[in-house]
Structures are given as structure tokens and as C-alpha cells.
Design a protein around this motif. Structure first.
Motif, PDB file in Angstrom:
ATOM      1  N   TYR A  47       0.862  -1.188   0.000  1.00  0.00           N
ATOM      2  CA  TYR A  47       0.000   0.000   0.000  1.00  0.00           C
ATOM      3  C   TYR A  47       0.901   1.242   0.000  1.00  0.00           C
ATOM      4  O   TYR A  47       1.100   1.863   1.046  1.00  0.00           O
ATOM      5  N   PRO A  48       1.443   1.631  -1.147  1.00  0.00           N
ATOM      6  CA  PRO A  48       2.412   2.731  -1.185  1.00  0.00           C
ATOM      7  C   PRO A  48       1.853   4.084  -0.750  1.00  0.00           C
ATOM      8  O   PRO A  48       2.628   5.000  -0.455  1.00  0.00           O
ATOM      9  N   TYR A  49       0.545   4.216  -0.681  1.00  0.00           N
ATOM     10  CA  TYR A  49      -0.057   5.476  -0.242  1.00  0.00           C
ATOM     11  C   TYR A  49      -0.194   5.551   1.281  1.00  0.00           C
ATOM     12  O   TYR A  49      -0.633   6.566   1.812  1.00  0.00           O
ATOM     13  N   LEU A  50       0.178   4.486   1.984  1.00  0.00           N
ATOM     14  CA  LEU A  50       0.174   4.524   3.444  1.00  0.00           C
ATOM     15  C   LEU A  50       1.545   4.973   3.943  1.00  0.00           C
ATOM     16  O   LEU A  50       2.538   4.933   3.222  1.00  0.00           O
ATOM     17  N   GLU A  51       1.560   5.397   5.202  1.00  0.00           N
ATOM     18  CA  GLU A  51       2.793   5.817   5.859  1.00  0.00           C
ATOM     19  C   GLU A  51       2.973   4.988   7.125  1.00  0.00           C
ATOM     20  O   GLU A  51       2.006   4.418   7.655  1.00  0.00           O
ATOM     21  N   GLU A  52       4.178   4.926   7.628  1.00  0.00           N
ATOM     22  CA  GLU A  52       4.460   4.126   8.814  1.00  0.00           C
ATOM     23  C   GLU A  52       3.569   4.526   9.989  1.00  0.00           C
ATOM     24  O   GLU A  52       3.110   3.678  10.756  1.00  0.00           O
ATOM     25  N   GLU A  53       3.306   5.813  10.123  1.00  0.00           N
ATOM     26  CA  GLU A  53       2.453   6.274  11.224  1.00  0.00           C
ATOM     27  C   GLU A  53       1.027   5.720  11.105  1.00  0.00           C
ATOM     28  O   GLU A  53       0.350   5.517  12.106  1.00  0.00           O
ATOM     29  N   ASP A  54       0.564   5.453   9.892  1.00  0.00           N
ATOM     30  CA  ASP A  54      -0.753   4.837   9.708  1.00  0.00           C
ATOM     31  C   ASP A  54      -0.786   3.469  10.374  1.00  0.00           C
ATOM     32  O   ASP A  54      -1.758   3.114  11.058  1.00  0.00           O
ATOM     33  N   ILE A  55       0.274   2.700  10.173  1.00  0.00           N
ATOM     34  CA  ILE A  55       0.354   1.369  10.774  1.00  0.00           C
ATOM     35  C   ILE A  55       0.426   1.475  12.283  1.00  0.00           C
ATOM     36  O   ILE A  55      -0.252   0.734  13.011  1.00  0.00           O
ATOM     37  N   ASP A  56       1.233   2.408  12.777  1.00  0.00           N
ATOM     38  CA  ASP A  56       1.347   2.613  14.225  1.00  0.00           C
ATOM     39  C   ASP A  56       0.004   2.978  14.845  1.00  0.00           C
ATOM     40  O   ASP A  56      -0.366   2.473  15.908  1.00  0.00           O
ATOM     41  N   GLN A  57      -0.750   3.841  14.162  1.00  0.00           N
ATOM     42  CA  GLN A  57      -2.048   4.232  14.702  1.00  0.00           C
ATOM     43  C   GLN A  57      -3.057   3.088  14.623  1.00  0.00           C
ATOM     44  O   GLN A  57      -3.925   2.965  15.484  1.00  0.00           O
ATOM     45  N   ALA A  58      -2.960   2.244  13.609  1.00  0.00           N
ATOM     46  CA  ALA A  58      -3.840   1.074  13.535  1.00  0.00           C
ATOM     47  C   ALA A  58      -3.596   0.173  14.740  1.00  0.00           C
ATOM     48  O   ALA A  58      -4.549  -0.320  15.366  1.00  0.00           O
ATOM     49  N   LEU A  59      -2.348  -0.012  15.087  1.00  0.00           N
ATOM     50  CA  LEU A  59      -2.014  -0.818  16.272  1.00  0.00           C
ATOM     51  C   LEU A  59      -2.503  -0.153  17.556  1.00  0.00           C
ATOM     52  O   LEU A  59      -3.047  -0.822  18.444  1.00  0.00           O
ATOM     53  N   ALA A  60      -2.310   1.156  17.661  1.00  0.00           N
ATOM     54  CA  ALA A  60      -2.757   1.874  18.853  1.00  0.00           C
ATOM     55  C   ALA A  60      -4.273   1.813  18.986  1.00  0.00           C
ATOM     56  O   ALA A  60      -4.804   1.627  20.088  1.00  0.00           O
ATOM     57  N   PHE A  61      -4.976   1.954  17.872  1.00  0.00           N
ATOM     58  CA  PHE A  61      -6.438   1.873  17.895  1.00  0.00           C
ATOM     59  C   PHE A  61      -6.880   0.493  18.370  1.00  0.00           C
ATOM     60  O   PHE A  61      -7.767   0.367  19.206  1.00  0.00           O
TER      61      PHE A  61
END
Length: 80
Positions: A47-61
Motif C-alpha cells: 500500500y504505497p499510499y500509506l505511511e508508517e504512522e498509519d500502521i502505528d495508529q492502527a495498532l494503537a487503535f
């Protein structure tokens, strides 16, 4: 939850499931990839339009969500 500005809910996108920044990539999809052994770098390549922080926030959520307490009220009947 405060600080999760990349997690969005829109009833017109993926049925209102929590998604990453209004895309059709759900938090559940990210978690599933991580659980199956896919690392962050590989997810970002998928998913090249995602950023590392997106993944981090998915985990936090997800961590926040599993700590929510649901209270059972026998007077409230669920609609099947």
C-alpha cells in the motif's frame, strides 16, 4: 480516542469500519497482515499510499479498542 487522527469512520466506506485516512484499507486488514508475519516495510510496499504512522495508529487503535468494557444489560435485547 484522542491522538488517532489517521483512523476514520465513514458509513459510505467499507461499511463504517475503522479505516486508514479515508481509504478502503481497514484497521483489520493491517492487523491481519501484521499477525500473519508481514512487516511494516512489506505493508508499505503493498500500500504505497500509506505511511508508517498509519500502521502505528492502527495498532494503537486496536490496543485501545480491546481494552473497552462492554456492559451487559439484560433489559436491552439485541436485534438479530
Amino acid at each position: 480516542m484522542k491522538g488517532l487522527d489517521r483512523i476514520t469512520f465513514d458509513p459510505n466506506i467499507m461499511g463504517g469500519k475503522p479505516c486508514i485516512r479515508g481509504t478502503r484499507v481497514t484497521v483489520g486488514a493491517i492487523l491481519g497482515l501484521l499477525a500473519s508475519g508481514t512487516n511494516k516495510k512489506e505493508i508499505l510496499e503493498l500500500y504505497p499510499y500509506l505511511e508508517e504512522e498509519d500502521i502505528d495508529q492502527a495498532l494503537a487503535f486496536a490496543a485501545w479498542k480491546v481494552e473497552e468494557i462492554e456492559i451487559y444489560d439484560p433489559k436491552i435485547k439485541e436485534v438479530a
